[in-house]
Design an enzyme around this catalytic site. Structure first.
Site, PDB file in Angstrom:
ATOM      1  N   GLY A  11       0.832  -1.210   0.000  1.00 33.34           N
ATOM      2  CA  GLY A  11       0.000   0.000   0.000  1.00 33.34           C
ATOM      3  C   GLY A  11       0.863   1.254   0.000  1.00 33.34           C
ATOM      4  NE  ARG A  72      -2.120  -4.586  -1.853  1.00 39.88           N
ATOM      5  CZ  ARG A  72      -1.722  -4.016  -0.704  1.00 39.88           C
ATOM      6  NH1 ARG A  72      -0.754  -4.540   0.016  1.00 39.88           N
ATOM      7  NH2 ARG A  72      -2.299  -2.926  -0.270  1.00 39.88           N
ATOM      8  CG  ASP A 103       3.325  -6.692   7.730  1.00 35.42           C
ATOM      9  OD1 ASP A 103       2.776  -6.257   6.701  1.00 35.42           O
ATOM     10  OD2 ASP A 103       2.716  -7.313   8.623  1.00 35.42           O
ATOM     11  CB  THR A 126       2.486   1.136   6.095  1.00 35.11           C
ATOM     12  OG1 THR A 126       1.108   0.913   6.444  1.00 35.11           O
ATOM     13  CG2 THR A 126       3.316   0.924   7.340  1.00 35.11           C
ATOM     14  CG  ASP A 128      -2.321   0.539   8.215  1.00 39.44           C
ATOM     15  OD1 ASP A 128      -3.204   1.416   8.108  1.00 39.44           O
ATOM     16  OD2 ASP A 128      -2.293  -0.485   7.513  1.00 39.44           O
ATOM     17  CG  ASP A 130       0.734  -1.989  10.671  1.00 39.41           C
ATOM     18  OD1 ASP A 130       1.583  -1.374   9.996  1.00 39.41           O
ATOM     19  OD2 ASP A 130      -0.055  -2.813  10.173  1.00 39.41           O
ATOM     20  NE  ARG A 172      -5.784  -5.104   5.623  1.00 42.92           N
ATOM     21  CZ  ARG A 172      -5.062  -4.578   4.650  1.00 42.92           C
ATOM     22  NH1 ARG A 172      -5.650  -3.923   3.685  1.00 42.92           N
ATOM     23  NH2 ARG A 172      -3.747  -4.711   4.613  1.00 42.92           N
TER      24      ARG A 172
END
Ligand code: ATP
Length: 322
Positions: A11, A72, A103, A126, A128, A130, A172
């Site tokens: 992403g 991807r 990741d 990213t 996120d 995360d 997510r």
């Protein structure tokens, strides 16, 4: 090492361009030639590579997205795909890689290094936030500010009509964007996958007779275990049928736009230190910023260890958002 390559994968996130620029320009200053790989690992397999001279990354620092595009790649998950990718890099004389992504992208780089030994350093790209091994990821600050801008706008109309809004933000598997935008946006409740029973708490808080406000804003991370914003709003209506509950899903607007100063600076630091790390003989590691200092974390940890939301901010949010 004379020639390295940089790619963006998974992403996209605002600040990836600033990171590409930093890799190229830091590389130049250290006597390296940098190539760009288009569309992540897919471009590596399809030999979509090109030299990136210093001037090629001019006038991109202010843009979201990625000039190298992202993809991807299912083929890179296969040994045949990675063999083709290796052949292409070998022919182009590429001796090191900087992989900007999440990741999944780190996992691809790790597998590739273990099979073919081309050194690689990951940069956390990213929205996120995360990824273990860095306090912040490239794009997170911009995404939070984009969400915050939307929350402020929704607040205006919520106030005018005495409505209850459930605003869904990205995440997510993680609630970093929800926590930070919810705290900054003065929301009355935040739903994150890392914590449980938020629904019960907000139902109690909303029912508190001492409430001064006639409207409410709740933030829901898309991956919350109690449901997405539409589901949470449905449950809320069952408890408070008279409340005028509405839902706003922010979606991909959070992935685009001009990177904030914080993201540009973070991306610049991480891109430059990724190159420095390669020249120091590092590999199979991700570069990050921990307590404002540069740190390198083995890919295995960056991929395998979970980064929790900031517990102190979470506690604060439970006090201030009521
Ligand atoms: P984000 O989480 O922000 O979407 P990401 O980097 O985690 O970013 P993914 O789609 O999970 O995004 O991974 C990007 C690419 O990395 C995949 O499309 C694939 O090409 C490669 N990749 C992921 N896992 C593996 C693996 N186990 N082996 C080889 N390649 C992989």
């Amino acid at each position: 090492m004379k020639r390295i390559a940089v790619l963006t994968s998974g992403g996209d996130s605002p600040g990836m361009n600033a990171c590409i620029r930093a890799v190229v320009r830091a590389g130049c200053s250290m006597g390296l030639e940098t190539w760009g790989i288009m569309r992540g690992y897919q471009g590596m397999i399809e030999n979509d590579l090109k030299p990136l001279p210093a001037e090629s990354v001019g006038n991109i620092i202010q843009y979201g997205g990625t000039i190298l595009k992202s993809a991807r790649s299912a083929a890179f998950r296969t040994p045949e795909g990675r063999k083709q990718a290796y052949e292409n890099l070998r022919k182009a004389g590429i001796e090191g890689l900087v992989c900007i992504g999440g990741d999944g992208s780190y996992t691809g780089a790790k597998v590739f290094f273990e099979e073919y030994g081309i050194p690689s350093i990951g940069c956390p790209g990213t929205i996120d936030n995360d990824l273990y091994g860095t306090d912040y990821t490239i794009g997170f600050d911009t995404a939070v500010n984009t969400a915050l801008d939307a929350i402020d706008r929704v607040r205006d109309t919520a106030d005018s009509h005495n409505r209850v809004f459930f605003i869904e933000v990205m995440g997510r598997d993680s609630g970093h964007i929800a926590l930070h935008s919810g705290l900054a946006g003065g929301s009355e409740g935040i739903f994150v996958p890392e914590r449980h029973n938020e629904f019960q708490q907000i139902v109690e808080a909303y029912g508190n007779k001492n409430r001064q406000k006639a409207f409410s804003i709740f933030i829901v991370a898309e991956g919350d275990e109690e449901g997405k914003a539409y589901e949470v709003a449905d449950e809320f209506r069952k408890v408070y049928p008279d409340a005028d509950a509405r839902v706003t899903v922010l979606g991909h607007v959070q992935r685009g736009g001009k990177p904030t100063a914080n993201d540009r600076i973070l991306a610049s630091r991480l891109g430059a230190h990724a190159v420095k790390g390669l020249l120091e003989g590092r590999s199979n590691e991700a570069v990050g910023v921990v307590n404002n200092a540069i740190e390198y974390t083995p890919f295995a940890d960056a991929i395998g260890k979970h980064k929790d939301i900031n517990e102190k901010l979470w506690e604060l949010s439970t006090i201030l958002t009521r």
